[in-house]
Enzyme design. Sequence first.
Site, PDB file in Angstrom:
ATOM      1  N   ASP A  58      13.871   6.659  -2.118  1.00 28.10           N
ATOM      2  CA  ASP A  58      12.146   7.089  -1.415  1.00 28.10           C
ATOM      3  C   ASP A  58      11.338   8.799  -1.452  1.00 28.10           C
ATOM      4  O   ASP A  58      12.288   9.331  -2.026  1.00 28.10           O
ATOM      5  CB  ASP A  58      12.373   6.696  -0.066  1.00 28.10           C
ATOM      6  CG  ASP A  58      12.455   6.148   0.715  1.00 28.10           C
ATOM      7  OD1 ASP A  58      12.420   4.673   0.271  1.00 28.10           O
ATOM      8  OD2 ASP A  58      13.228   5.909   1.442  1.00 28.10           O
ATOM      9  N   ASP A 109       7.233  -4.609   9.279  1.00 30.40           N
ATOM     10  CA  ASP A 109       7.481  -3.282  10.073  1.00 30.40           C
ATOM     11  C   ASP A 109       7.360  -3.259  11.164  1.00 30.40           C
ATOM     12  O   ASP A 109       6.871  -2.921  12.085  1.00 30.40           O
ATOM     13  CB  ASP A 109       6.621  -1.966   8.938  1.00 30.40           C
ATOM     14  CG  ASP A 109       7.111  -1.303   7.668  1.00 30.40           C
ATOM     15  OD1 ASP A 109       7.843  -1.540   7.009  1.00 30.40           O
ATOM     16  OD2 ASP A 109       6.661  -0.992   6.989  1.00 30.40           O
TER      17      ASP A 109
END
Length: 251
Positions: free
Chosen positions: A137, A16
């Site tokens: 998500d 990330d």
Amino acid sequence: MASLTPDGLIVFPAIDLKNGQVVRLAEGDMNRATVYGDDPAAQAMIFADQGAQYLHVVDLDGAFAGASVNGEAVRTIVQRFPGHVQLGGGIRNRDSVERWFDLGVSRVVIGTAALEDPDFVRGVACDFPGGIVVAVDARDGMVATKGWADVSTTSTVDLARRFEDAGVAALLFTDVGRDGLLKGCNIEATVDLARAVAIPVIASGGVAGIADIHVLSLHAKDGIEGVITGRALYDGRLDLTAALAVAAAAA
């Protein structure tokens, strides 16, 4: 665009990116970032040396901005990593999709646009077979968007079913409430989603150790294609080589 040819459960080590650094967030909160390094390409090669053939890369700044922010770091990762790179974060138009495929990304992950512009997702899924992953998500079963900053009124299953006939490669299911917290993957919700739709599902969020990999591998037959893991690797709670061995046995 390279096609993924998974053998068994895919383990995707996560990189990330925030301000060019390798970080992990807690529950998707940009203010709760732990920095693990300032050389993303070097981290990619560490994973490659441990046997990884797939990477999951997220431009976190891009997810909030709606456009690529850490593009140079992503390009360097793609150039150096010898396997497949799956990329998400701020990819919300056709130009972005085409640009990343041209640069060698194997799959692009589309989240916010899947909810706000499903026709766009259907179009690129048709034009780039096997290359589009839809991010589902979830916060308490509802779809979170825009870097998980907003929560919609659409359920995760409803969103997933909109793309069953669109030709998307996979669904990336993340329980936002577990992401980066090492609480263990929400296996029940992940398997329920995989059983509810005909699209392969990638598990994400909260992987705590090898036990999560073991259990997910048992559900490969239910449509679990892979699992993304980040903090557990960086904190030394999960050995990547061991995880890859367990995942390969699911073939």
